[in-house]
Motif scaffolding. Structure first.
Motif, PDB file in Angstrom:
ATOM      1  N   GLN A  40       0.830  -1.211   0.000  1.00 37.72           N
ATOM      2  CA  GLN A  40       0.000   0.000   0.000  1.00 37.72           C
ATOM      3  C   GLN A  40       0.862   1.257   0.000  1.00 37.72           C
ATOM      4  O   GLN A  40       0.601   2.210  -0.744  1.00 37.72           O
ATOM      5  N   LYS A  41       1.911   1.260   0.832  1.00 38.05           N
ATOM      6  CA  LYS A  41       2.818   2.410   0.877  1.00 38.05           C
ATOM      7  C   LYS A  41       3.534   2.597  -0.463  1.00 38.05           C
ATOM      8  O   LYS A  41       3.705   3.714  -0.951  1.00 38.05           O
ATOM      9  N   ALA A  42       3.942   1.460  -1.057  1.00 44.14           N
ATOM     10  CA  ALA A  42       4.616   1.524  -2.359  1.00 44.14           C
ATOM     11  C   ALA A  42       3.690   2.101  -3.422  1.00 44.14           C
ATOM     12  O   ALA A  42       4.110   2.909  -4.260  1.00 44.14           O
ATOM     13  N   GLN A  43       2.415   1.703  -3.391  1.00 46.81           N
ATOM     14  CA  GLN A  43       1.441   2.238  -4.355  1.00 46.81           C
ATOM     15  C   GLN A  43       1.260   3.745  -4.175  1.00 46.81           C
ATOM     16  O   GLN A  43       1.177   4.494  -5.153  1.00 46.81           O
ATOM     17  N   GLU A  44       1.216   4.184  -2.924  1.00 42.95           N
ATOM     18  CA  GLU A  44       1.064   5.623  -2.649  1.00 42.95           C
ATOM     19  C   GLU A  44       2.275   6.397  -3.176  1.00 42.95           C
ATOM     20  O   GLU A  44       2.127   7.466  -3.791  1.00 42.95           O
ATOM     21  N   GLU A  45       3.464   5.860  -2.927  1.00 47.80           N
ATOM     22  CA  GLU A  45       4.683   6.511  -3.420  1.00 47.80           C
ATOM     23  C   GLU A  45       4.716   6.513  -4.939  1.00 47.80           C
ATOM     24  O   GLU A  45       5.075   7.520  -5.569  1.00 47.80           O
ATOM     25  N   PHE A  46       4.325   5.391  -5.537  1.00 44.61           N
ATOM     26  CA  PHE A  46       4.285   5.264  -6.994  1.00 44.61           C
ATOM     27  C   PHE A  46       3.356   6.314  -7.596  1.00 44.61           C
ATOM     28  O   PHE A  46       3.725   7.036  -8.531  1.00 44.61           O
ATOM     29  N   ASP A  47       2.134   6.405  -7.057  1.00 44.82           N
ATOM     30  CA  ASP A  47       1.137   7.329  -7.599  1.00 44.82           C
ATOM     31  C   ASP A  47       1.590   8.782  -7.485  1.00 44.82           C
ATOM     32  O   ASP A  47       1.390   9.586  -8.408  1.00 44.82           O
ATOM     33  N   ALA A  48       2.208   9.123  -6.361  1.00 44.43           N
ATOM     34  CA  ALA A  48       2.695  10.495  -6.165  1.00 44.43           C
ATOM     35  C   ALA A  48       3.830  10.805  -7.145  1.00 44.43           C
ATOM     36  O   ALA A  48       3.916  11.920  -7.687  1.00 44.43           O
ATOM     37  N   PHE A  49       4.668   9.815  -7.385  1.00 40.11           N
ATOM     38  CA  PHE A  49       5.792   9.968  -8.317  1.00 40.11           C
ATOM     39  C   PHE A  49       5.274  10.179  -9.744  1.00 40.11           C
ATOM     40  O   PHE A  49       5.712  11.091 -10.460  1.00 40.11           O
ATOM     41  N   VAL A  50       4.314   9.357 -10.148  1.00 38.24           N
ATOM     42  CA  VAL A  50       3.714   9.490 -11.487  1.00 38.24           C
ATOM     43  C   VAL A  50       3.076  10.879 -11.638  1.00 38.24           C
ATOM     44  O   VAL A  50       3.250  11.552 -12.666  1.00 38.24           O
ATOM     45  N   SER A  51       2.363  11.332 -10.614  1.00 41.24           N
ATOM     46  CA  SER A  51       1.733  12.656 -10.650  1.00 41.24           C
ATOM     47  C   SER A  51       2.764  13.765 -10.821  1.00 41.24           C
ATOM     48  O   SER A  51       2.565  14.702 -11.591  1.00 41.24           O
ATOM     49  N   SER A 284      10.853  12.959  -5.603  1.00 36.76           N
ATOM     50  CA  SER A 284       9.635  12.456  -4.968  1.00 36.76           C
ATOM     51  C   SER A 284      10.047  11.409  -3.935  1.00 36.76           C
ATOM     52  O   SER A 284      11.036  10.698  -4.121  1.00 36.76           O
ATOM     53  N   SER A 285       9.285  11.309  -2.847  1.00 29.10           N
ATOM     54  CA  SER A 285       9.632  10.357  -1.784  1.00 29.10           C
ATOM     55  C   SER A 285       9.343   8.922  -2.219  1.00 29.10           C
ATOM     56  O   SER A 285       8.227   8.596  -2.629  1.00 29.10           O
ATOM     57  N   LEU A 286      10.371   8.082  -2.133  1.00 27.95           N
ATOM     58  CA  LEU A 286      10.249   6.667  -2.514  1.00 27.95           C
ATOM     59  C   LEU A 286      10.814   5.763  -1.412  1.00 27.95           C
ATOM     60  O   LEU A 286      11.368   4.699  -1.679  1.00 27.95           O
ATOM     61  N   ASP A 287      10.649   6.198  -0.167  1.00 30.78           N
ATOM     62  CA  ASP A 287      11.335   5.536   0.954  1.00 30.78           C
ATOM     63  C   ASP A 287      11.027   4.044   1.065  1.00 30.78           C
ATOM     64  O   ASP A 287      11.936   3.229   1.245  1.00 30.78           O
ATOM     65  N   THR A 288       9.755   3.667   0.965  1.00 28.10           N
ATOM     66  CA  THR A 288       9.386   2.246   1.110  1.00 28.10           C
ATOM     67  C   THR A 288       9.923   1.433  -0.064  1.00 28.10           C
ATOM     68  O   THR A 288      10.465   0.336   0.127  1.00 28.10           O
ATOM     69  N   ILE A 289       9.775   1.974  -1.254  1.00 29.48           N
ATOM     70  CA  ILE A 289      10.252   1.280  -2.458  1.00 29.48           C
ATOM     71  C   ILE A 289      11.759   1.083  -2.382  1.00 29.48           C
ATOM     72  O   ILE A 289      12.278   0.000  -2.682  1.00 29.48           O
ATOM     73  N   GLU A 290      12.474   2.114  -1.954  1.00 29.84           N
ATOM     74  CA  GLU A 290      13.938   2.020  -1.854  1.00 29.84           C
ATOM     75  C   GLU A 290      14.363   1.011  -0.794  1.00 29.84           C
ATOM     76  O   GLU A 290      15.262   0.193  -1.029  1.00 29.84           O
ATOM     77  N   THR A 291      13.728   1.078   0.373  1.00 29.60           N
ATOM     78  CA  THR A 291      14.138   0.213   1.487  1.00 29.60           C
ATOM     79  C   THR A 291      13.881  -1.257   1.183  1.00 29.60           C
ATOM     80  O   THR A 291      14.759  -2.102   1.362  1.00 29.60           O
TER      81      THR A 291
END
Length: 309
Positions: A40-51, A284-291
Motif C-alpha cells: 500500500q505504501k509503495a502504491q502511494e509513493e508510486f502514484d505520487a511519483f507518477v503525478s 519524490s519520496s520513494l522511501d518504502t520502495i527504496e528500502t
C-alpha cells in the motif's frame, strides 16, 4: 536523442522485499511492516511519483501489474526491457527466477496502441538456461548520442552478453567493475545504474566504487572526451540512491533530473548547483520502495525511444 519524454511504469500490486534478489542487492533492508502495508505504501509513493512527472508534462504510460504470477519487483521494468529509436526492443535475462515473470508481451501491444512502432524484438532470455544475465538498463547505461554503453560487471551483468548487446545495437562497450563495502568486504554493485547516472551533458558517478585505477581512468576518459561534466558522489550518497537518477523531457522540451527525495537530501549544495546548472531537479519520496526493493527512481522508469507509427 539521449533523453525522452515518454516513460513506461508498472504500478505494483504485490510489492514486497524480494528474497530472491536480496542475495546480492546490498541496498535492500528489512522493514517491520506486513507485506500488505508495504504494498500500500509503495502504491502511494508510486502514484505520487507518477503525478509529479505528469505535472511537468512527462508522458507516463502506466500499466497495472497482475496478481498472478508473483512479481514483487515488477515496479522496476527497466531491468527486463529497453526501447530504441530504430524500433528495436531488447528483452533481457534476469538473475531472480521470479523476476522473469515480469516479462509481458501485452505491454508491446499497449505501446503500439499508444502509437509506437516496434520493428524487431531482440531476445536474450535464453541465456538464463546457462546461468548468464544482463538486466537491461539496470546493467547497461546507454549514451545514445555518442553510441557508447557502460557496464559494471556483476552476477547480473555478464561480459559476453553485454558485448553481444553492443554488437546488436551498435554501441561501443565500456566495461569495468564497481564495488561497494559490505561487512568489511568489497563486493560487486548489483546494477550499474545505482552508481552512475548519464544525462545529456553531465554524469553523476561514484568514482570511489571503481577500485581499479586503470578502469576508473578509462571510464572518466570516455566521459570527458564526450564533453560530460563529471559530478562525483560518495559511496554513502550512492547508498541513498544518489546515483539512481534519470534525465527526462517534460512539456515544451524542458529537461528535468529525476531522483528520489532521499537521493536529493543526500546531495551537497554544490552538487545540487552543478546539476541545476544543466536542468531543474524533480524529486519524490520513494522511501518504502527504496528500502524494500533496493531500487529507486531510475529503476522505476523504462524509457520509450520507439518511433511513432
Amino acid at each position: 536523442m539521449q533523453i525522452t519524454n515518454t516513460i513506461l511504469m508498472i504500478r505494483p500490486v504485490s510489492f514486497r522485499m524480494n528474497e530472491q534478489t536480496a542475495v546480492n542487492n546490498y541496498f535492500m533492508e528489512d522493514i517491520d511492516l506486513k507485506n500488505q502495508e508495504i504494498n500500500q505504501k509503495a502504491q502511494e509513493e508510486f502514484d505520487a511519483f507518477v503525478s509529479a512527472l505528469k505535472n511537468k508534462g512527462v508522458n507516463v504510460i502506466v500499466i497495472d501489474d497482475t496478481k498472478e504470477p508473483d512479481t514483487p519487483d515488477s515496479i522496476f521494468p527497466n531491468n527486463w526491457i529497453s526501447f530504441h529509436s530504430n524500433g528495436f526492443v531488447g528483452v533481457y535475462p534476469m538473475f531472480a527466477e521470479n523476476r522473469r515473470n515480469e516479462r509481458r508481451e501485452d505491454i508491446f501491444l499497449t505501446l503500439e496502441e499508444n502509437g509506437f512502432k516496434i520493428n524487431e524484438v531482440i531476445d536474450y532470455t535464453s541465456a538464463e538456461d546457462e546461468g548468464l544475465f544482463l538486466e537491461g538498463t539496470g546493467s547497461i547505461l546507454i549514451d545514445r548520442v555518442n553510441k557508447k554503453a557502460y557496464c559494471a560487471l556483476s552476477q547480473r551483468a555478464n561480459e559476453d552478453l553485454f558485448i553481444e548487446f553492443c554488437e546488436d545495437f551498435d554501441f561501443f562497450p565500456v566495461i569495468f567493475t564497481a564495488n561497494q563495502s559490505v561487512d568489511g568486504k568489497r563486493l560487486p554493485i548489483y546494477h550499474t545504474n545505482v552508481m552512475m547516472a548519464l544525462a545529456e551533458n553531465f554524469v553523476v558517478i561514484c568514482t570511489d566504487s571503481i577500485d581499479d585505477k586503470k578502469e576508473r581512468k578509462n571510464v572518466l576518459d570516455h566521459l570527458k572526451i564526450d564533453g560530460k561534466e563529471i559530478i562525483t558522489i560518495t559511496e554513502k550518497q550512492m547508498h541513498h540512491f544518489a546515483g539512481n537518477m534519470l534525465q527526462v523531457l517534460g512539456s515544451e522540451g524542458r529537461k528535468y533530473m529525476v531522483m528520489s527525495t532521499a537521493a536529493f537530501n543526500s546531495l551537497t549544495p554544490k552538487q545540487i548547483a552543478q546539476i541545476e546548472n544543466h536542468c531543474p531537479i524533480l524529486h519524490s519520496s520513494l522511501d518504502t520502495i527504496e528500502t524494500c526493493g533496493g531500487g529507486s527512481a531510475r529503476c522505476m522508469m523504462a524509457e520509450v525511444f520507439l518511433p511513432k507509427s
